[in-house]
Design a protein around this motif. Structure first.
Motif, short mmCIF file in Angstrom:
data_model
loop_
_atom_site.label_atom_id
_atom_site.label_comp_id
_atom_site.label_asym_id
_atom_site.label_seq_id
_atom_site.Cartn_x
_atom_site.Cartn_y
_atom_site.Cartn_z
N UNK A 9 0.89 -1.16 0.00
CA UNK A 9 0.00 0.00 0.00
C UNK A 9 0.94 1.22 0.00
N UNK A 10 1.03 1.94 -1.11
CA UNK A 10 2.09 2.95 -1.24
C UNK A 10 2.01 4.02 -0.14
N UNK A 11 3.14 4.24 0.53
CA UNK A 11 3.15 5.25 1.61
C UNK A 11 4.40 6.12 1.59
N UNK A 12 5.05 6.20 0.41
CA UNK A 12 6.24 7.07 0.32
C UNK A 12 5.80 8.54 0.25
N UNK A 84 9.51 -0.90 -4.29
CA UNK A 84 9.55 -0.22 -2.99
C UNK A 84 10.21 -1.06 -1.89
N UNK A 85 10.95 -0.37 -1.03
CA UNK A 85 11.50 -1.05 0.15
C UNK A 85 10.37 -1.65 0.99
N UNK A 86 9.25 -0.93 1.04
CA UNK A 86 8.12 -1.41 1.86
C UNK A 86 7.63 -2.77 1.38
N UNK A 87 7.69 -3.02 0.05
CA UNK A 87 7.26 -4.33 -0.45
C UNK A 87 8.18 -5.41 0.11
N UNK A 88 9.49 -5.14 0.05
CA UNK A 88 10.46 -6.12 0.57
C UNK A 88 10.24 -6.33 2.07
N UNK A 89 9.91 -5.25 2.77
CA UNK A 89 9.70 -5.37 4.22
C UNK A 89 8.47 -6.23 4.53
N UNK A 90 7.49 -6.23 3.63
CA UNK A 90 6.32 -7.11 3.83
C UNK A 90 6.71 -8.58 3.79
N UNK A 91 7.84 -8.87 3.13
CA UNK A 91 8.29 -10.27 3.04
C UNK A 91 9.47 -10.53 3.97
N UNK A 92 9.69 -9.62 4.92
CA UNK A 92 10.67 -9.92 5.98
C UNK A 92 12.07 -9.40 5.73
N UNK A 93 12.29 -8.66 4.62
CA UNK A 93 13.62 -8.09 4.39
C UNK A 93 13.69 -6.69 5.03
N UNK A 259 6.55 9.46 -6.58
CA UNK A 259 7.11 8.97 -5.31
C UNK A 259 7.16 7.45 -5.32
N UNK A 260 6.08 6.84 -5.83
CA UNK A 260 6.02 5.37 -5.86
C UNK A 260 7.12 4.81 -6.77
N UNK A 261 7.25 5.40 -7.97
CA UNK A 261 8.20 4.81 -8.91
C UNK A 261 9.65 5.12 -8.54
N UNK A 262 9.88 6.24 -7.84
CA UNK A 262 11.27 6.61 -7.54
C UNK A 262 11.72 6.17 -6.14
N UNK A 263 10.77 6.12 -5.19
CA UNK A 263 11.16 5.92 -3.80
C UNK A 263 11.51 7.22 -3.08
#
Ligand SMILES: Cc1cc2nc3c(=O)[nH]c(=O)nc-3n(C[C@H](O)[C@H](O)[C@H](O)COP(=O)(O)O)c2cc1C
Length: 385
Positions: A9-12, A84-93, A259-263
């Motif tokens: 869920x984009x939050x950048x 997004x880093x947030x996507x990776x964080x959803x999988x534990x990274x 923001x979503x595409x760049x981070x």
């Protein structure tokens, strides 16, 4: 039909998911939709997106094999590496992998998936009622895949699927992304700003494909477009003017998308100042998209550089009656060498009617789209036209 996806869920933008929720930027998992769509259709090829860093190859190979059965050979997979880093964080990274490394990982990932798909010969099934033998064990083997990033033993415990290898789709734009597509894709989907950029992409992808020992015709290149159709050219022009005005007015949507595409959080930048020069070359997101934006933003304020300043949100401007849009499509294909288009309109009944009952019959009369399918499977039909 290509079903896009993301795992976040984009939050950048503004360090909040407020914009995402106000604007309905939610995604359900596309995979369960595939057999439902297949059950409701006869010939449609259905591609679902999977983020390679978050799917173990075995899980993906087995899932796609199963979906290939359920769709009778009409499924494909869109390989994305997620940004997004947030996507990776959803999988534990803690953080997402670095841009080019995740493409190197994806390249090995699809090799592992293919190795698993190849663990069954197409004729391994015996189904001999007299002897009671289901499958010939000499036609099934271990994958024993051991790479730098992925290991998998195999064999798959699913029966060889109708296509063997479900269709592979890819949309990378950076050099590493283009190499992944050139080496592996049956279809490439791309967004380019105008016919010259389309031509550059087609030529470059053909060069890369040949470099990997493939034929230029081994992957169909489709460009993202958002045609604006109406009964007359004047009506379509007026409709597009209204749509573009609304898109341009919605500055938050453009900043949230950047923001979503760049981070980078674009809420922090002054709209009437140039962007900081040190952003260039530092995005770990959709690199080609953001670098092209930053290059175009040079010497401009952020407001002047916003993407909706272009005369279309698609690769090439398609606006008019069905006859006019068919002319524009024909010209763009001739000038770019592309194989076709990916229509990215919102799925509303009105858009479906305008495209399927308005535009498609004109294209069909001109022989630019087919009026039937020669083959049973998606891959064969994709490559046949
Ligand atoms: C038509 C099209 C569809 C795409 N669909 C998805 C998607 O569903 N999910 C996703 O994470 N990225 C999607 N992308 C983004 C690409 O995977 C890729 O990140 C982007 O083109 C930038 O590539 P680069 O990082 O190689 O520069 C899409 C891109 C295009 C052009």
């Amino acid at each position: 039909m290509m079903l896009e996806d993301s795992s976040v869920l984009p939050d950048v933008f503004g360090s909040s998911f407020e914009h995402a929720l106000r604007s309905a930027i939610v995604r359900h998992d596309p995979m369960p939709l595939v057999p439902l769509l297949a059950a409701a259709t006869k010939h449609l090829g259905i591609i679902a997106t999977a983020a390679t860093p978050f799917y173990p190859p075995f899980l993906a190979a087995r899932l796609m094999s199963t979906l290939d059965h359920l769709t009778h050979g009409r499924v494909g997979i869109n390989l994305v590496t997620a940004s997004p880093h947030a996507a990776a964080q959803n999988y534990g990274y803690d953080q997402h992998f670095e841009h080019d490394e995740r493409y190197a990982m994806a390249d090995e990932w699809i090799d592992a998936v293919r190795a698993l798909w190849d663990t069954w010969d197409a004729d391994a099934l015996v189904l001999d009622e007299a002897t009671g033998v289901f499958a010939d064990h000499t036609k099934v083997r271990y994958a024993d895949f051991a790479g730098k990033y992925y290991r998998t033993r195999g064999p798959l415990n699913t029966v060889a699927s109708p296509q063997g290898h479900p269709v592979v789709c890819q949309a990378g734009g950076s050099p590493a992304g283009r190499d992944l597509g050139a080496r592996n894709a049956d279809t490439l989907i791309a967004s380019a700003a105008g016919v010259d950029a389309m031509r550059e992409y087609v030529d470059d992808m053909h060069r890369r494909m040949v470099g990997f020992g493939r034929e230029e015709t081994d992957a169909k290149i489709l460009f993202l477009v958002e045609p604006v159709l109406a009964d007359t050219d004047d009506e379509a022009e007026a409709k597009q003017a209204r749509q573009l005005a609304a898109t341009r007015e919605n500055i938050d949507a453009q900043l949230a998308n950047l923001s979503y595409t760049s981070g980078f959080d674009f809420a922090q930048f002054d709209l009437d100042e140039p962007l900081p020069a040190d952003l260039k070359g530092t995005s770990n997101g959709h690199q080609s998209v953001i670098e092209a934006f930053l290059a175009k933003a040079d010497g401009k304020t952020l407001r002047e550089a916003l993407p909706a300043q272009r005369d279309t949100t698609g690769s090439v401007r398609l606006v008019g009656s069905p006859e006019t849009v068919a002319d524009q499509m024909e010209e763009a294909i001739a000038a770019s060498g592309a194989d076709g288009f990916l229509i990215g309109l919102p799925v509303t009944r009105k858009n479906l009617t305008e495209v399927c009952d308005g535009l498609a019959p004109v294209l069909r009369r001109r022989g630019l789209v087919r009026d039937g399918y020669e083959h049973e499977t998606f891959r064969e039909n994709l490559l046949a036209f």
